[in-house]
Write an enzyme that holds these catalytic residues in place. Structure first.
Site, PDB file in Angstrom:
ATOM      1  N   TYR A 125       0.845  -1.209   0.000  1.00  0.00           N
ATOM      2  CA  TYR A 125       0.000   0.000   0.000  1.00  0.00           C
ATOM      3  C   TYR A 125       0.877   1.254   0.000  1.00  0.00           C
ATOM      4  O   TYR A 125       0.641   2.192  -0.771  1.00  0.00           O
ATOM      5  CB  TYR A 125      -0.921  -0.042   1.228  1.00  0.00           C
TER       6      TYR A 125
HETATM    7  N1  LIG Z   1      -7.141   4.534   6.973  1.00  0.00           N
HETATM    8  C1  LIG Z   1      -6.100   5.228   7.363  1.00  0.00           C
HETATM    9  O1  LIG Z   1      -5.695   5.202   8.551  1.00  0.00           O
HETATM   10  C2  LIG Z   1      -5.383   6.106   6.352  1.00  0.00           C
HETATM   11  C3  LIG Z   1      -4.198   6.735   6.740  1.00  0.00           C
HETATM   12  C4  LIG Z   1      -3.594   7.620   5.846  1.00  0.00           C
HETATM   13  C5  LIG Z   1      -4.153   7.858   4.614  1.00  0.00           C
HETATM   14  N2  LIG Z   1      -5.290   7.210   4.237  1.00  0.00           N
HETATM   15  C6  LIG Z   1      -5.881   7.551   2.908  1.00  0.00           C
HETATM   16  O2  LIG Z   1      -6.976   8.405   3.163  1.00  0.00           O
HETATM   17  C7  LIG Z   1      -7.870   8.388   2.051  1.00  0.00           C
HETATM   18  C8  LIG Z   1      -9.333   8.348   2.457  1.00  0.00           C
HETATM   19  O3  LIG Z   1      -9.570   7.698   3.661  1.00  0.00           O
HETATM   20  P1  LIG Z   1     -11.081   7.345   4.098  1.00  0.00           P
HETATM   21  O4  LIG Z   1     -11.026   6.800   5.467  1.00  0.00           O
HETATM   22  O5  LIG Z   1     -11.998   8.484   3.787  1.00  0.00           O
HETATM   23  O6  LIG Z   1     -11.360   6.173   3.064  1.00  0.00           O
HETATM   24  P2  LIG Z   1     -12.699   5.324   2.810  1.00  0.00           P
HETATM   25  O7  LIG Z   1     -13.747   5.689   3.793  1.00  0.00           O
HETATM   26  O8  LIG Z   1     -12.282   3.887   2.707  1.00  0.00           O
HETATM   27  O9  LIG Z   1     -13.168   5.848   1.379  1.00  0.00           O
HETATM   28  C9  LIG Z   1     -12.551   5.479   0.209  1.00  0.00           C
HETATM   29  C10 LIG Z   1     -13.414   5.913  -0.947  1.00  0.00           C
HETATM   30  O10 LIG Z   1     -12.770   5.502  -2.155  1.00  0.00           O
HETATM   31  C11 LIG Z   1     -13.789   5.070  -3.027  1.00  0.00           C
HETATM   32  N3  LIG Z   1     -13.325   4.138  -4.055  1.00  0.00           N
HETATM   33  C12 LIG Z   1     -12.800   2.903  -3.894  1.00  0.00           C
HETATM   34  N4  LIG Z   1     -12.588   2.334  -5.106  1.00  0.00           N
HETATM   35  C13 LIG Z   1     -12.997   3.240  -6.033  1.00  0.00           C
HETATM   36  C14 LIG Z   1     -13.057   3.234  -7.439  1.00  0.00           C
HETATM   37  N5  LIG Z   1     -12.675   2.164  -8.150  1.00  0.00           N
HETATM   38  N6  LIG Z   1     -13.528   4.320  -8.074  1.00  0.00           N
HETATM   39  C15 LIG Z   1     -13.947   5.415  -7.357  1.00  0.00           C
HETATM   40  N7  LIG Z   1     -13.918   5.481  -6.021  1.00  0.00           N
HETATM   41  C16 LIG Z   1     -13.462   4.398  -5.364  1.00  0.00           C
HETATM   42  C17 LIG Z   1     -14.802   4.375  -2.126  1.00  0.00           C
HETATM   43  O11 LIG Z   1     -16.011   4.292  -2.828  1.00  0.00           O
HETATM   44  P3  LIG Z   1     -17.277   3.425  -2.320  1.00  0.00           P
HETATM   45  O12 LIG Z   1     -17.997   4.337  -1.367  1.00  0.00           O
HETATM   46  O13 LIG Z   1     -18.024   3.162  -3.572  1.00  0.00           O
HETATM   47  O14 LIG Z   1     -16.731   2.192  -1.667  1.00  0.00           O
HETATM   48  C18 LIG Z   1     -14.830   5.302  -0.949  1.00  0.00           C
HETATM   49  O15 LIG Z   1     -15.762   6.325  -1.146  1.00  0.00           O
HETATM   50  C19 LIG Z   1      -7.432   7.216   1.179  1.00  0.00           C
HETATM   51  O16 LIG Z   1      -6.692   7.728   0.066  1.00  0.00           O
HETATM   52  C20 LIG Z   1      -6.483   6.434   2.109  1.00  0.00           C
HETATM   53  O17 LIG Z   1      -5.495   5.711   1.364  1.00  0.00           O
HETATM   54  C21 LIG Z   1      -5.911   6.343   5.065  1.00  0.00           C
END
Ligand SMILES: NC(=O)c1ccc[n+]([C@@H]2O[C@H](COP(=O)([O-])OP(=O)(O)OC[C@H]3O[C@@H](n4cnc5c(N)ncnc54)[C@H](OP(=O)(O)O)[C@@H]3O)[C@@H](O)[C@H]2O)c1
Length: 210
Positions: A125
């Site tokens: 990742y």
């Molecule tokens: N989790 C952590 O602790 C962490 C830490 C640092 C950075 N991040 C980054 O933070 C960002 C957002 O976090 P979050 O918690 O808001 O994430 P999240 O709730 O998992 O949301 C991810 C979104 O991406 C969309 N998505 C997935 N596949 C897709 C596709 N093929 N086409 C279009 N959209 C798509 C999902 O759509 P659906 O609603 O349709 O599923 C969802 O709306 C991400 O870039 C992640 O890598 C995460």
């Protein structure tokens, strides 16, 4: 000015959409499933269909700026990390270049610059996020890269730290990240900056000051 939000139904994306009117930021929310539209639509938010694994070029039509806060999530496999976090991000950058997008804000992650130092199960990742960030930095469009730590659902404090070496924890509220995205879009000085983010005591309005 209209901003396309890729990942708009995610946890950060939904906060951005909910606060769009407060931020005074007209948004276009890209969703894979149009049944999600009613949750996102509002006075400052319109919804468009688009999938990073398919054709989403039309979603950018009429937009000046792009926020990438999509992610394949921990519940999927490495194949989706490649297709969404890496190739989806690269295609979004390339389509933004082709359209002359004025500012691209990437939600990356802390430690992406040193993927092999991360926990083994997360290294792929971090590699995907690093390569997407590298592609954005090499692009022709103005960019900002935000690198938050572990995301939490606690209410935003309006304060973060960008000096992670001095931080005691590894967490940041998603609402604080959303507020940082809005600040990046508002402030021209945010362009060209890579900013690490954890909860802290610096007002968000000051983090892009040079
Ligand atoms: N989790 C952590 O602790 C962490 C830490 C640092 C950075 N991040 C980054 O933070 C960002 C957002 O976090 P979050 O918690 O808001 O994430 P999240 O709730 O998992 O949301 C991810 C979104 O991406 C969309 N998505 C997935 N596949 C897709 C596709 N093929 N086409 C279009 N959209 C798509 C999902 O759509 P659906 O609603 O349709 O599923 C969802 O709306 C991400 O870039 C992640 O890598 C995460």
């Amino acid at each position: 000015m209209k901003t396309l939000v890729i990942g708009s139904h995610g946890k950060i994306g939904r906060i951005l959409c909910r606060k769009a009117a407060v931020y005074e930021l007209p948004l276009r929310a890209m969703v894979r499933d149009t049944a999600q539209a009613s949750e996102l639509e509002g006075p400052a938010v319109e919804v468009v269909a688009g999938d990073l694994e398919g054709d989403f070029a039309e979603a950018l039509e009429g937009c000046d700026r792009v926020v990438f806060t999509a992610g394949s999530g921990g519940h999927t496999g490495g194949d989706k990390t490649l297709l969404v976090d890496l190739y989806g991000a690269i295609r979004a950058i390339e389509q933004s270049e082709a359209r002359g997008i004025e500012h691209f804000v990437m939600v990356s992650a802390l430690r992406t610059d040193r993927p092999l130092e991360g926990p083994p199960a997360m290294r792929h990742y971090f590699v995907a996020k690093k390569l997407a960030d590298d592609r954005l930095r090499a692009s022709s469009i103005p960019w900002t890269i935000l690198r938050p730590g572990r995301l939490t659902d606690t209410a935003g404090s309006g304060r973060v730290t960008t000096d992670v070496s001095r931080a005691s924890g590894f967490d940041i509220s998603r609402e604080n990240v959303a507020d940082c995205i809005a600040a990046a879009l508002r402030q021209p000085s945010a362009r060209g900056q890579v900013v690490d983010l954890l909860d802290g005591d610096q007002p968000i309005g000051e983090i892009f000051a040079r």
